[in-house]
Design a protein around this motif. Structure first.
Motif: not given
Length: 382
Positions: A269-279
């Protein structure tokens, strides 16, 4: 650059009954995952990373929290001109006056006017209860290149487990020639992921025909896809090679959270090339006490740990007191594990306070123990 050639529709209206107390007051896609995330963050983040700028989220049961959450479309970078995240409740009502989607296909049919307004060429249909990272733009490229009327994402599963899934039987060019729903004797191991791309003009026609069919269950897998195959339309399988999990049960939700522990699986979940966004961002750091013993654990922000944590996952704001042992367990947001408590193979629900010295363990059961306030009260004899 964000594009509107394809509009995404996320089916987020299921009851989620197999998650029991976790979904009594919260829609399944709004359930927390991995500490600071919610399940809905994954398809929304995939859309943002795949340049899909317009997303409709089809809600139904216990949707108040989910509605307010997805309204913050800026979180996923989807607050773009003529785009964004749109909450789409049912238009039709049942005999009791409640809004109702009769099936996955009917959910799209009730929102054809929304899709018409978007003037889209392609529609991406997604589920709101899967954990994975996927580039939908690449899937669209395959759909266009093959001239498909529909493209279905598939995942190779062990043949011994294939009877649990909708199975796609394909020719040598990955054209789908047959679809079998949970076959007793599967002919292939290509399982449908419930991710579809349809050419909108054709889909619209089939949905309108399905709407008039009183014998239909108004479902993509049971009705729309078989109708496409019957009429000889071109259906293509898109093979997905990455991590994907359906988190519709307590056991699968526990297992997928446990896959966050380093070395268990490739869920990063920390891959800078595929960010997982959250509110639900929380900037409070972890606090590790002097008595803490941590062995292969995944611990998120805002946790206070002064006990022993082994092969476990701690969500935001959780507390493990001195002398407590948390083993093979997922502790959700703001749960509190008291001094000397022992937990093994549990999933502790948000906000639950496990008293000092209490022992919780599913024993010989194959199922993980869901620890709720009621379970704690019963164990304490209250």
């Amino acid at each position: 650059m964000k594009q509107k050639k394809m509009v995404a529709m996320i089916l987020a209206g299921g009851r989620g009954t197999r998650l029991y107390d976790l979904t009594k007051k919260v829609a399944k896609p709004a359930v927390h995952f991995g500490g600071k995330y919610r399940i809905i963050d994954f398809p929304l983040s995939n859309c943002a990373n795949s340049n899909v700028s317009t997303v409709g989220v089809l809600v139904q049961y216990e949707s108040v929290l989910l509605n307010s959450y997805i309204a913050r479309d800026y979180v996923w970078g989807l607050d773009v001109p003529n785009g964004g995240v749109f909450c789409l409740p049912p238009r039709e009502k049942d005999e009791s006056g409640l809004g109702l989607y009769r099936g996955t296909a009917d959910a799209i049919t009730q929102n054809l006017d929304f899709l018409d307004l978007q003037e889209t060429e392609y529609v991406l249909i997604l589920s709101g209860d899967h954990i994975y990272k996927m580039n939908y733009d690449k899937m669209l490229e395959s759909h266009i290149e093959k001239g498909a009327d529909a493209t279905i994402a598939v995942l190779e599963v062990p043949l011994s487990e294939a009877s649990r899934f909708g199975i796609m039987n394909c020719d040598e060019n990955d054209n789908i020639i047959e679809f079998e729903e949970k076959p007793k004797e599967p002919k292939s191991n290509l399982a449908s992921m419930g991710i579809y791309i349809f050419t909108y003009k054709t889909l619209r026609k089939y949905l309108r025909e399905d709407e008039k069919n009183n014998a239909s269950s108004h479902d993509f897998g049971k009705d729309i896809i078989p109708a496409y195959l019957k009429d000889g339309l071109k259906l293509s399988a898109y093979r997905f090679k990455g991590y994907w999990k359906d988190v519709g049960t307590i056991n699968s939700l526990w297992e997928t959270n446990m896959d966050l522990i380093k070395g268990r699986a490739s869920l990063d979940l920390s891959d800078p090339d595929w960010k997982i966004y959250t509110g639900d961002n929380n900037s409070v750091p972890q606090q590790i006490g002097p008595n803490a013993k941590i062995n292969t654990a995944y611990i998120t922000q805002g946790c206070l740990v002064d006990g022993e944590v082994t092969r476990s996952v701690l969500f935001t704001g959780s507390v493990v007191e001195e002398g407590a042992q948390v083993i093979d367990t997922v502790v959700m947001n703001d749960a509190h594990i008291g001094k000397g408590a022992v937990l093994k193979r549990c999933l502790v629900m948000d906000g639950v306070n496990v008293p000092d010295g209490m022992e919780l363990d599913p024993g010989d059961s194959k199922d993980v123990l869901l620890v709720t306030k009621a379970v704690v009260s019963k164990k304490a004899g209250k």
